[in-house]
Design a protein around this motif. Sequence first.
Motif, mmCIF file in Angstrom:
data_model
loop_
_atom_site.group_PDB
_atom_site.id
_atom_site.type_symbol
_atom_site.label_atom_id
_atom_site.label_comp_id
_atom_site.label_asym_id
_atom_site.label_seq_id
_atom_site.Cartn_x
_atom_site.Cartn_y
_atom_site.Cartn_z
ATOM 1 N N PHE A 152 0.759 -1.171 0.061
ATOM 2 C CA PHE A 152 -0.054 0.185 0.053
ATOM 3 C C PHE A 152 0.856 1.268 0.084
ATOM 4 O O PHE A 152 0.590 2.236 -0.571
ATOM 5 C CB PHE A 152 -0.898 0.071 1.183
ATOM 6 N N GLY A 153 1.983 1.141 0.945
ATOM 7 C CA GLY A 153 2.885 2.550 0.875
ATOM 8 C C GLY A 153 3.378 2.752 -0.509
ATOM 9 O O GLY A 153 3.685 3.907 -1.242
ATOM 10 N N ALA A 154 3.939 1.586 -1.298
ATOM 11 C CA ALA A 154 4.590 1.756 -2.519
ATOM 12 C C ALA A 154 3.344 2.556 -3.674
ATOM 13 O O ALA A 154 4.010 3.263 -4.485
ATOM 14 C CB ALA A 154 5.075 0.306 -3.122
ATOM 15 N N ILE A 155 2.183 1.995 -3.276
ATOM 16 C CA ILE A 155 1.298 2.790 -4.437
ATOM 17 C C ILE A 155 0.937 3.890 -3.804
ATOM 18 O O ILE A 155 0.784 5.235 -4.844
ATOM 19 C CB ILE A 155 -0.184 1.610 -4.239
ATOM 20 N N ILE A 156 0.819 4.414 -2.640
ATOM 21 C CA ILE A 156 0.444 5.679 -2.124
ATOM 22 C C ILE A 156 1.421 6.985 -2.166
ATOM 23 O O ILE A 156 1.299 7.839 -2.532
ATOM 24 C CB ILE A 156 -0.322 5.840 -0.719
ATOM 25 N N PHE A 157 2.617 6.521 -1.466
ATOM 26 C CA PHE A 157 3.407 7.484 -1.364
ATOM 27 C C PHE A 157 4.425 7.517 -2.654
ATOM 28 O O PHE A 157 5.040 8.820 -2.783
ATOM 29 C CB PHE A 157 4.595 7.017 -0.173
ATOM 30 N N GLY A 158 4.485 6.700 -3.508
ATOM 31 C CA GLY A 158 5.275 6.851 -4.712
ATOM 32 C C GLY A 158 4.534 7.928 -5.533
ATOM 33 O O GLY A 158 5.135 9.027 -6.010
ATOM 34 N N ALA A 159 3.337 7.963 -5.669
ATOM 35 C CA ALA A 159 2.420 8.817 -6.571
ATOM 36 C C ALA A 159 2.536 10.250 -5.562
ATOM 37 O O ALA A 159 2.545 11.488 -6.252
ATOM 38 C CB ALA A 159 1.116 8.596 -6.729
ATOM 39 N N LEU A 160 2.492 10.299 -4.378
ATOM 40 C CA LEU A 160 2.365 11.319 -3.512
ATOM 41 C C LEU A 160 3.622 12.096 -3.721
ATOM 42 O O LEU A 160 3.604 13.371 -3.624
ATOM 43 C CB LEU A 160 2.112 11.040 -2.064
ATOM 44 N N SER A 161 4.790 11.557 -3.674
ATOM 45 C CA SER A 161 6.165 12.137 -3.809
ATOM 46 C C SER A 161 6.197 12.891 -5.063
ATOM 47 O O SER A 161 6.742 13.943 -4.986
ATOM 48 C CB SER A 161 7.375 11.283 -3.559
ATOM 49 N N ASP A 162 5.532 12.553 -6.086
ATOM 50 C CA ASP A 162 5.522 13.089 -7.362
ATOM 51 C C ASP A 162 4.718 14.370 -7.423
ATOM 52 O O ASP A 162 4.781 15.379 -8.299
ATOM 53 C CB ASP A 162 5.126 12.111 -8.532
ATOM 54 N N ARG A 163 3.614 14.384 -6.410
ATOM 55 C CA ARG A 163 2.789 15.290 -6.734
ATOM 56 C C ARG A 163 3.231 16.439 -5.594
ATOM 57 O O ARG A 163 2.863 17.731 -6.083
ATOM 58 C CB ARG A 163 1.338 14.604 -6.227
ATOM 59 N N ILE A 164 3.481 16.106 -4.325
ATOM 60 C CA ILE A 164 3.652 17.283 -3.398
ATOM 61 C C ILE A 164 5.312 17.417 -3.080
ATOM 62 O O ILE A 164 5.497 18.268 -2.423
ATOM 63 C CB ILE A 164 2.944 17.115 -2.036
ATOM 64 N N GLY A 165 5.985 16.451 -3.599
ATOM 65 C CA GLY A 165 7.661 16.633 -3.286
ATOM 66 C C GLY A 165 8.084 15.313 -2.450
ATOM 67 O O GLY A 165 7.503 14.799 -1.943
ATOM 68 N N ARG A 166 9.276 15.142 -2.654
ATOM 69 C CA ARG A 166 10.144 14.161 -1.952
ATOM 70 C C ARG A 166 10.415 14.430 -0.341
ATOM 71 O O ARG A 166 10.128 13.660 0.414
ATOM 72 C CB ARG A 166 11.567 13.819 -2.552
ATOM 73 N N ARG A 167 10.719 15.781 -0.234
ATOM 74 C CA ARG A 167 10.721 16.217 1.442
ATOM 75 C C ARG A 167 9.626 16.136 2.254
ATOM 76 O O ARG A 167 9.628 15.309 3.207
ATOM 77 C CB ARG A 167 11.420 17.544 1.389
ATOM 78 N N PRO A 168 8.444 16.467 1.831
ATOM 79 C CA PRO A 168 7.349 16.262 2.591
ATOM 80 C C PRO A 168 6.878 14.852 2.942
ATOM 81 O O PRO A 168 6.390 14.647 3.873
ATOM 82 C CB PRO A 168 6.292 17.364 1.982
ATOM 83 N N VAL A 169 6.984 14.087 1.765
ATOM 84 C CA VAL A 169 6.724 12.564 1.950
ATOM 85 C C VAL A 169 7.605 12.174 2.738
ATOM 86 O O VAL A 169 7.069 11.256 3.642
ATOM 87 C CB VAL A 169 6.455 11.779 0.628
ATOM 88 N N PHE A 170 8.927 12.423 2.582
ATOM 89 C CA PHE A 170 9.866 11.745 3.535
ATOM 90 C C PHE A 170 9.669 12.048 5.070
ATOM 91 O O PHE A 170 9.713 11.259 5.831
ATOM 92 C CB PHE A 170 11.171 12.356 3.433
#
Length: 548
Positions: free
Chosen positions: A148-166
């Motif tokens: 689930f994390g691979a599906i959710i956070f991969g797309a989210l990092s492209d949308r809002i950025g790598r730093r906030p997702v990290f």
Amino acid sequence: MAEFGEFMKILGEFGPYQKLVILFISLPLLLNPFQMVGQQFMVLDVPHHCDTSWIRAVGPNLTEEEQLNLSLPRGADGAYEQCRRYSPVDWDLDSIRTYGLNATEECRSGWVYPAGQPPSLLTEFDLVCNRKNLNDISQSIYMAGLLFGAIIFGALSDRIGRRPVFLITISLQGLFGVGAAFAPHLYVYMAFRCVVGAAVSGILITALTLATEWVGVSSRPKAVLISHCFSAVGQMALAGVSYGVRNWRLLEIAGNAPMFILFFYIWVLPESARWLVTKDRIEEAKKVLQKAASFNKCTIPPELLEQLKAEKQTKSGSILDLFRNKHLRKVTLIMSLTWFADSLVYYGLSLNVTTFGLDIYLTQLAFGAVELPARLSCIFLLEWFGRKKTQAVLLLLSGLMCLIITGIPEDQSVVITVLAIIGKFTATASFSSSYVYTAELFPTVIRPTGAGLCSMSARISGIMAPLIRLLGEFHQAIPMALFGSPPVLVGLLCFLLPETRGNELADNTGAATPQPGSKILEDLSKKDITEDGADLKKDIYTSLETKL
């Protein structure tokens, strides 16, 4: 318009600032093994038997040995059975002693464990007898969280950025990881662990992305594999911490609470300048690049900064493009199977640390010790022998080790452990090689989608690995045979892949294979050399021409 690679040339492909970024994104990976395999140290088998306190109502003065002798059946070896008891009867004590009890049943009133035993996941939630499979099911639920994390956070990092997702994912791991230590029920623990799995997956994805985007082309394998080495150090730390901390709740806290120390990342962790440029956030990108240049004691020419603009958007690829093109279809299928086999054998060996016959803490320490050279060796193996041969041979060897273990007698615990350690070495190296090879095989417009599909394939086999262990109830050799067979078959398929060592990355789906470095020279020669930044471009052109 300036190419982003020109800024990396000025900053240095792997300068002090980039090394600091790699350190920041690697620190959370130290705790990764505590989540991946730490549960194996919370469910160590302990002596147990059914609760037979019912007989105390009949004979309150019975000694413990008399109570067990009258209420528990014995096995063929003469020891008390752990999962059955004599069915309660309404007889008096003399009748029970005279005639004895014959009818048996499963433990209906719980289990009794040795006094003074440190609290473990096994004893608190009764993961024994007909409930012992819940341990592997719980591990599979954690692996589902990774998916689930691979599906959710991969797309989210492209949308809002790598730093906030990290930042979000390290916070989630800290909160829900510590929360799991206070879980009052097994199913609450499973739910929290699922969220932790999703957070760990997000950390791995964004760490890989930041490591790739903050260094130059030639340093990307080095940056990625160095960050992987922190996970290997965590494997060794897990052996020591779990040996000293036997209380499962305290071990859970020890593996997650340090995440809160990383709160200072809010001020020091940079965003990917490359990502900022693609999102047309040019002023933010300039500030980040100037900060990196200042730290590296170099200066970016103002005229070059003025040329920093978002490139024209290339038409994005879709998952269908991976199967329309004959070459990409072959690459996608083989690499998806490679990641599946990598994950299956890696977790198959890691989760079986308790079954190899030797002390599990020493075995875990050895597993961690071999991961460090395994990941470091990939930096050299990939350059010396190429991607294809390295990937294929390592995968073949990891599978063969598992298959050989199936033919070793159970009493040869030392031999089994040595073979398992060799298998863990090759499986770890194979998994690390897959990260680099996958990034080079897929073209730019479809690379995130291709890598994401491969990652999903790995998470599916990660979910299956704990469940395959359950088949050991039918025969001990079945799990290892299933862990070893796919890597051998897929390793042979890897020889069908193209070699990518020394080749430039393909940019679009029309390219059959990654092209040699002359493509850069051809593209650069077509660029107009304007007055601003002309000397820099000429230097780059001359350097490339000399090398080619």
